[in-house]
Design a protein around this motif. Structure first.
Motif, PDB file in Angstrom:
ATOM      1  N   ILE A  85     -22.250   1.033  15.414  1.00 14.27           N
ATOM      2  CA  ILE A  85     -22.607   2.236  16.169  1.00 14.27           C
ATOM      3  C   ILE A  85     -23.025   1.818  17.586  1.00 14.27           C
ATOM      4  O   ILE A  85     -24.078   1.202  17.756  1.00 14.27           O
ATOM      5  CB  ILE A  85     -23.758   2.996  15.495  1.00 14.27           C
ATOM      6  CG1 ILE A  85     -23.388   3.371  14.058  1.00 14.27           C
ATOM      7  CG2 ILE A  85     -24.124   4.248  16.297  1.00 14.27           C
ATOM      8  CD1 ILE A  85     -24.516   4.016  13.275  1.00 14.27           C
ATOM      9  N   PRO A  86     -22.212   2.113  18.601  1.00  8.11           N
ATOM     10  CA  PRO A  86     -22.624   1.795  19.973  1.00  8.11           C
ATOM     11  C   PRO A  86     -23.831   2.648  20.366  1.00  8.11           C
ATOM     12  O   PRO A  86     -23.858   3.859  20.112  1.00  8.11           O
ATOM     13  CB  PRO A  86     -21.393   2.161  20.812  1.00  8.11           C
ATOM     14  CG  PRO A  86     -20.268   2.312  19.830  1.00  8.11           C
ATOM     15  CD  PRO A  86     -20.886   2.750  18.547  1.00  8.11           C
ATOM     16  N   LEU A  87     -24.837   2.003  20.964  1.00 11.16           N
ATOM     17  CA  LEU A  87     -26.040   2.737  21.351  1.00 11.16           C
ATOM     18  C   LEU A  87     -26.696   2.030  22.527  1.00 11.16           C
ATOM     19  O   LEU A  87     -26.963   0.830  22.463  1.00 11.16           O
ATOM     20  CB  LEU A  87     -27.022   2.804  20.179  1.00 11.16           C
ATOM     21  CG  LEU A  87     -28.294   3.607  20.430  1.00 11.16           C
ATOM     22  CD1 LEU A  87     -28.000   5.102  20.329  1.00 11.16           C
ATOM     23  CD2 LEU A  87     -29.386   3.221  19.442  1.00 11.16           C
ATOM     24  N   ASP A  88     -26.979   2.772  23.590  1.00  8.62           N
ATOM     25  CA  ASP A  88     -27.725   2.226  24.713  1.00  8.62           C
ATOM     26  C   ASP A  88     -29.040   2.989  24.830  1.00  8.62           C
ATOM     27  O   ASP A  88     -29.083   4.111  25.338  1.00  8.62           O
ATOM     28  CB  ASP A  88     -26.939   2.355  26.019  1.00  8.62           C
ATOM     29  CG  ASP A  88     -27.612   1.587  27.158  1.00  8.62           C
ATOM     30  OD1 ASP A  88     -28.790   1.186  26.989  1.00  8.62           O
ATOM     31  OD2 ASP A  88     -26.970   1.392  28.198  1.00  8.62           O
ATOM     32  N   PRO A  89     -30.137   2.403  24.350  1.00  7.96           N
ATOM     33  CA  PRO A  89     -31.430   3.101  24.395  1.00  7.96           C
ATOM     34  C   PRO A  89     -31.874   3.462  25.806  1.00  7.96           C
ATOM     35  O   PRO A  89     -32.704   4.362  25.979  1.00  7.96           O
ATOM     36  CB  PRO A  89     -32.395   2.096  23.757  1.00  7.96           C
ATOM     37  CG  PRO A  89     -31.529   1.216  22.919  1.00  7.96           C
ATOM     38  CD  PRO A  89     -30.238   1.092  23.684  1.00  7.96           C
ATOM     39  N   LEU A  90     -31.333   2.780  26.817  1.00  2.00           N
ATOM     40  CA  LEU A  90     -31.729   3.082  28.192  1.00  2.00           C
ATOM     41  C   LEU A  90     -31.262   4.471  28.618  1.00  2.00           C
ATOM     42  O   LEU A  90     -31.740   4.999  29.637  1.00  2.00           O
ATOM     43  CB  LEU A  90     -31.179   2.031  29.146  1.00  2.00           C
ATOM     44  CG  LEU A  90     -31.755   0.619  28.978  1.00  2.00           C
ATOM     45  CD1 LEU A  90     -31.084  -0.341  29.951  1.00  2.00           C
ATOM     46  CD2 LEU A  90     -33.264   0.607  29.171  1.00  2.00           C
ATOM     47  N   ASP A  91     -30.350   5.067  27.860  1.00  2.00           N
ATOM     48  CA  ASP A  91     -29.927   6.425  28.170  1.00  2.00           C
ATOM     49  C   ASP A  91     -31.029   7.441  27.881  1.00  2.00           C
ATOM     50  O   ASP A  91     -30.963   8.584  28.349  1.00  2.00           O
ATOM     51  CB  ASP A  91     -28.677   6.789  27.358  1.00  2.00           C
ATOM     52  CG  ASP A  91     -27.448   6.020  27.816  1.00  2.00           C
ATOM     53  OD1 ASP A  91     -27.448   5.540  28.960  1.00  2.00           O
ATOM     54  OD2 ASP A  91     -26.497   5.893  27.026  1.00  2.00           O
TER      55      ASP A  91
END
Length: 287
Positions: free
Chosen positions: A92-98
Protein backbone atom coordinates in the motif's frame (compact mmCIF):
# COMPACT_ATOMS: atom_id res chain seq x y z
CA UNK A 1 7.96 -17.30 -3.45
CA UNK A 2 8.64 -20.17 -1.07
CA UNK A 3 5.92 -22.57 0.04
CA UNK A 4 4.55 -21.65 3.50
CA UNK A 5 5.96 -23.70 6.34
CA UNK A 6 4.34 -27.10 6.83
CA UNK A 7 1.73 -27.23 9.55
CA UNK A 8 3.05 -30.69 10.49
CA UNK A 9 6.29 -29.17 11.78
CA UNK A 10 4.94 -26.17 13.67
CA UNK A 11 7.72 -25.88 16.23
CA UNK A 12 10.68 -26.87 14.05
CA UNK A 13 13.85 -25.97 15.96
CA UNK A 14 12.20 -23.43 18.29
CA UNK A 15 13.50 -23.58 21.88
CA UNK A 16 11.58 -26.31 23.71
CA UNK A 17 10.84 -24.01 26.66
CA UNK A 18 8.76 -21.86 24.31
CA UNK A 19 6.73 -24.70 22.76
CA UNK A 20 3.77 -24.30 25.16
CA UNK A 21 3.71 -20.57 24.54
CA UNK A 22 3.85 -21.13 20.77
CA UNK A 23 0.96 -23.58 21.06
CA UNK A 24 -1.15 -20.98 22.86
CA UNK A 25 -0.30 -18.33 20.27
CA UNK A 26 -1.14 -20.63 17.36
CA UNK A 27 -4.43 -21.68 18.97
CA UNK A 28 -5.28 -18.01 19.44
CA UNK A 29 -4.49 -17.20 15.81
CA UNK A 30 -6.52 -20.16 14.51
CA UNK A 31 -9.56 -18.76 16.28
CA UNK A 32 -9.41 -15.37 14.53
CA UNK A 33 -10.72 -16.39 11.13
CA UNK A 34 -9.04 -14.84 8.10
CA UNK A 35 -6.13 -12.57 9.01
CA UNK A 36 -4.61 -9.39 7.67
CA UNK A 37 -1.25 -8.61 9.27
CA UNK A 38 0.46 -5.22 9.13
CA UNK A 39 3.97 -6.28 8.11
CA UNK A 40 7.00 -3.99 8.24
CA UNK A 41 9.80 -6.57 8.19
CA UNK A 42 10.92 -5.78 11.75
CA UNK A 43 11.37 -8.47 14.39
CA UNK A 44 7.83 -8.30 15.80
CA UNK A 45 5.87 -8.47 12.56
CA UNK A 46 8.28 -11.03 11.08
CA UNK A 47 7.81 -13.31 14.07
CA UNK A 48 4.03 -12.97 13.97
CA UNK A 49 3.99 -13.56 10.20
CA UNK A 50 6.18 -16.65 10.59
CA UNK A 51 3.80 -18.05 13.19
CA UNK A 52 0.79 -17.33 10.97
CA UNK A 53 2.56 -19.11 8.10
CA UNK A 54 2.83 -22.19 10.29
CA UNK A 55 -0.74 -22.33 11.56
CA UNK A 56 -2.94 -20.21 9.28
CA UNK A 57 -1.07 -19.97 5.99
CA UNK A 58 -4.16 -20.24 3.77
CA UNK A 59 -6.01 -17.55 5.74
CA UNK A 60 -3.29 -14.91 6.18
CA UNK A 61 -2.42 -11.92 4.01
CA UNK A 62 0.39 -9.49 4.76
CA UNK A 63 -0.15 -5.76 4.27
CA UNK A 64 2.93 -3.57 3.85
CA UNK A 65 2.99 0.23 3.82
CA UNK A 66 5.43 1.62 1.26
CA UNK A 67 6.36 4.86 3.02
CA UNK A 68 9.32 7.28 3.07
CA UNK A 69 9.38 6.92 6.87
CA UNK A 70 11.00 3.46 6.66
CA UNK A 71 14.76 3.22 7.16
CA UNK A 72 16.96 1.21 4.80
CA UNK A 73 17.64 -1.72 7.23
CA UNK A 74 13.91 -2.19 7.79
CA UNK A 75 13.15 -1.99 4.05
CA UNK A 76 15.86 -4.56 3.31
CA UNK A 77 14.67 -6.84 6.13
CA UNK A 78 11.15 -6.73 4.66
CA UNK A 79 12.36 -7.88 1.24
CA UNK A 80 14.59 -10.62 2.72
CA UNK A 81 11.80 -12.06 4.86
CA UNK A 82 9.20 -12.48 2.14
CA UNK A 83 10.49 -15.70 0.59
CA UNK A 84 11.02 -17.38 3.96
CA UNK A 85 7.51 -16.51 5.13
CA UNK A 86 5.80 -17.41 1.88
CA UNK A 87 2.57 -15.47 2.46
CA UNK A 88 0.82 -13.19 -0.06
CA UNK A 89 1.64 -9.49 0.32
CA UNK A 90 -0.41 -6.41 -0.51
CA UNK A 91 1.73 -3.27 -0.83
CA UNK A 92 0.00 0.00 0.00
CA UNK A 93 1.74 3.23 -1.11
CA UNK A 94 1.42 5.85 1.62
CA UNK A 95 3.11 9.19 2.24
CA UNK A 96 2.27 10.38 5.77
CA UNK A 97 3.62 13.83 4.90
CA UNK A 98 0.44 14.37 2.90
CA UNK A 99 -1.35 14.68 6.26
CA UNK A 100 -0.51 18.04 7.80
CA UNK A 101 -1.11 16.67 11.31
CA UNK A 102 1.83 14.34 10.71
CA UNK A 103 3.97 16.88 8.85
CA UNK A 104 3.65 19.40 11.70
CA UNK A 105 5.44 16.85 13.90
CA UNK A 106 3.73 17.81 17.10
CA UNK A 107 3.25 15.62 20.18
CA UNK A 108 0.45 13.53 18.60
CA UNK A 109 2.34 12.86 15.35
CA UNK A 110 2.75 9.14 16.01
CA UNK A 111 -0.94 8.77 16.78
CA UNK A 112 -2.00 10.48 13.55
CA UNK A 113 0.57 8.58 11.50
CA UNK A 114 -0.43 5.19 12.90
CA UNK A 115 -4.10 6.05 12.42
CA UNK A 116 -3.42 7.00 8.79
CA UNK A 117 -1.42 3.87 8.01
CA UNK A 118 -3.61 1.28 9.69
CA UNK A 119 -6.79 2.90 8.48
CA UNK A 120 -5.47 2.15 4.98
CA UNK A 121 -4.66 -1.43 6.02
CA UNK A 122 -8.05 -1.96 7.68
CA UNK A 123 -9.79 -0.61 4.57
CA UNK A 124 -7.77 -2.87 2.24
CA UNK A 125 -8.43 -5.87 4.49
CA UNK A 126 -12.17 -5.14 4.56
CA UNK A 127 -12.25 -4.99 0.77
CA UNK A 128 -10.89 -8.55 0.77
CA UNK A 129 -13.37 -9.83 3.34
CA UNK A 130 -10.72 -10.37 6.02
CA UNK A 131 -12.01 -10.98 9.54
CA UNK A 132 -9.21 -9.68 11.77
CA UNK A 133 -6.37 -7.19 11.34
CA UNK A 134 -3.28 -7.82 13.47
CA UNK A 135 -0.09 -5.95 14.30
CA UNK A 136 3.10 -6.89 16.09
CA UNK A 137 3.24 -4.94 19.37
CA UNK A 138 4.52 -7.14 22.18
CA UNK A 139 4.50 -7.20 25.98
CA UNK A 140 7.63 -5.02 26.14
CA UNK A 141 5.86 -2.12 24.45
CA UNK A 142 4.63 0.51 26.91
CA UNK A 143 1.54 2.34 25.71
CA UNK A 144 2.55 5.60 27.41
CA UNK A 145 5.64 5.85 25.18
CA UNK A 146 3.84 4.65 22.02
CA UNK A 147 0.97 7.04 21.18
CA UNK A 148 0.20 5.01 18.07
CA UNK A 149 -1.18 2.24 20.28
CA UNK A 150 -4.28 4.34 20.93
CA UNK A 151 -4.92 4.60 17.18
CA UNK A 152 -4.67 0.82 16.81
CA UNK A 153 -7.12 0.29 19.64
CA UNK A 154 -9.59 2.74 18.09
CA UNK A 155 -9.41 0.86 14.78
CA UNK A 156 -9.96 -2.52 16.43
CA UNK A 157 -6.53 -3.84 15.42
CA UNK A 158 -5.44 -6.83 17.52
CA UNK A 159 -1.98 -7.35 19.04
CA UNK A 160 -1.78 -11.08 19.90
CA UNK A 161 1.86 -10.91 20.98
CA UNK A 162 1.04 -8.33 23.64
CA UNK A 163 -2.21 -10.08 24.57
CA UNK A 164 -0.38 -13.36 25.20
CA UNK A 165 2.69 -11.88 26.88
CA UNK A 166 5.39 -12.39 24.25
CA UNK A 167 8.67 -10.58 24.86
CA UNK A 168 11.08 -9.38 22.19
CA UNK A 169 13.86 -11.66 23.45
CA UNK A 170 11.56 -14.68 23.06
CA UNK A 171 10.64 -13.66 19.52
CA UNK A 172 14.32 -13.30 18.65
CA UNK A 173 15.11 -16.75 20.06
CA UNK A 174 12.44 -18.38 17.89
CA UNK A 175 13.37 -16.43 14.75
CA UNK A 176 17.00 -17.40 15.24
CA UNK A 177 16.03 -21.06 15.54
CA UNK A 178 13.90 -20.72 12.41
CA UNK A 179 16.95 -19.20 10.63
CA UNK A 180 15.51 -15.77 9.87
CA UNK A 181 18.35 -13.38 9.07
CA UNK A 182 16.68 -10.48 10.86
CA UNK A 183 16.38 -12.24 14.23
CA UNK A 184 18.85 -9.72 15.72
CA UNK A 185 17.69 -6.65 13.77
CA UNK A 186 17.89 -3.70 16.19
CA UNK A 187 14.75 -1.75 16.96
CA UNK A 188 14.25 0.65 14.07
CA UNK A 189 11.89 3.49 14.87
CA UNK A 190 10.63 5.34 11.81
CA UNK A 191 12.79 8.13 10.40
CA UNK A 192 10.34 10.78 11.62
CA UNK A 193 11.61 10.16 15.16
CA UNK A 194 14.98 11.66 14.18
CA UNK A 195 13.48 15.16 13.85
CA UNK A 196 12.85 17.01 17.10
CA UNK A 197 9.19 17.23 18.10
CA UNK A 198 7.70 20.55 17.02
CA UNK A 199 9.95 20.97 13.99
CA UNK A 200 8.17 20.35 10.67
CA UNK A 201 8.86 17.09 8.87
CA UNK A 202 9.96 17.35 5.26
CA UNK A 203 10.99 14.87 2.62
CA UNK A 204 14.37 16.63 2.44
CA UNK A 205 15.01 16.07 6.15
CA UNK A 206 14.09 12.39 5.89
CA UNK A 207 16.37 11.97 2.87
CA UNK A 208 19.29 13.49 4.80
CA UNK A 209 18.69 11.20 7.77
CA UNK A 210 18.48 8.12 5.54
CA UNK A 211 21.62 9.00 3.57
CA UNK A 212 23.70 9.68 6.68
CA UNK A 213 22.51 6.60 8.53
CA UNK A 214 23.19 4.48 5.45
CA UNK A 215 26.76 5.82 5.48
CA UNK A 216 27.11 4.76 9.10
CA UNK A 217 25.52 1.37 8.45
CA UNK A 218 28.11 0.81 5.73
CA UNK A 219 30.75 1.04 8.48
CA UNK A 220 29.04 -1.79 10.36
CA UNK A 221 26.98 0.32 12.76
CA UNK A 222 23.54 -1.06 13.59
CA UNK A 223 21.91 0.97 16.38
CA UNK A 224 22.74 4.46 15.14
CA UNK A 225 20.76 7.65 14.58
CA UNK A 226 21.23 11.04 12.98
CA UNK A 227 19.12 13.44 15.05
CA UNK A 228 18.07 16.88 13.81
CA UNK A 229 17.25 19.81 16.08
CA UNK A 230 17.04 23.56 15.54
CA UNK A 231 19.30 23.67 12.49
CA UNK A 232 21.94 21.38 13.96
CA UNK A 233 22.46 17.63 14.12
CA UNK A 234 24.34 14.93 15.97
CA UNK A 235 24.98 11.21 15.70
CA UNK A 236 23.82 8.91 18.50
CA UNK A 237 25.17 5.37 18.69
CA UNK A 238 24.90 2.32 20.95
CA UNK A 239 27.88 1.24 23.05
CA UNK A 240 28.66 -1.49 20.53
CA UNK A 241 28.56 0.98 17.67
CA UNK A 242 30.77 3.41 19.54
CA UNK A 243 33.34 0.63 19.61
CA UNK A 244 32.84 0.01 15.90
CA UNK A 245 33.43 3.68 15.20
CA UNK A 246 36.64 3.59 17.24
CA UNK A 247 37.74 0.58 15.20
CA UNK A 248 37.23 2.53 11.96
CA UNK A 249 39.53 5.30 13.14
CA UNK A 250 37.20 7.63 15.01
CA UNK A 251 39.26 9.15 17.86
CA UNK A 252 38.39 8.93 21.55
CA UNK A 253 37.95 12.18 23.44
CA UNK A 254 39.55 13.00 26.77
CA UNK A 255 36.33 11.96 28.53
CA UNK A 256 36.29 8.55 26.87
CA UNK A 257 33.67 9.53 24.30
CA UNK A 258 34.04 9.19 20.54
CA UNK A 259 34.45 11.89 17.91
CA UNK A 260 33.66 11.38 14.25
CA UNK A 261 36.85 11.02 12.21
CA UNK A 262 37.46 14.13 10.07
CA UNK A 263 36.80 12.28 6.82
CA UNK A 264 33.55 10.75 8.10
CA UNK A 265 32.45 14.08 9.53
CA UNK A 266 33.03 15.71 6.15
CA UNK A 267 31.12 12.96 4.30
CA UNK A 268 28.10 13.26 6.57
CA UNK A 269 28.10 17.04 6.26
CA UNK A 270 28.31 16.71 2.48
CA UNK A 271 25.19 14.53 2.63
CA UNK A 272 23.35 17.44 4.18
CA UNK A 273 23.65 16.95 7.95
CA UNK A 274 23.19 20.53 9.22
CA UNK A 275 25.66 21.87 11.78
CA UNK A 276 26.81 18.33 12.53
CA UNK A 277 28.61 17.92 15.86
CA UNK A 278 31.85 15.96 15.84
CA UNK A 279 31.05 14.27 19.15
CA UNK A 280 28.97 11.09 18.94
CA UNK A 281 26.40 10.89 21.72
CA UNK A 282 25.30 7.65 23.41
CA UNK A 283 22.13 6.20 21.96
CA UNK A 284 19.15 6.31 24.32
CA UNK A 285 15.84 4.65 23.47
CA UNK A 286 13.15 7.26 22.80
CA UNK A 287 15.60 10.17 22.89
Amino acid sequence: MATPASTTTLHDAAPSALHPKLDRLMDHIRGLGSIGLGFSGGVDSTFLAAVCARCACERTTLFHLDTPFAGTPEAEAFERSLDMIGLPVVRIPLDPLDDERVARNEHERCYHCKLLGFRAIVRAAAERGIDAVLEGSNADDIEETRPGTRALRELGVRAPLRELGWRKAEERAVLRAWEFANWDLPAGACLATRVACGEPLTRAALDIVRACEDELHALGCQQVRLRLHAGSSHVAASERDLERLRATGCPSGVDGGVDLAPGLLARLRSLGAPGLEARVRPYRYGA
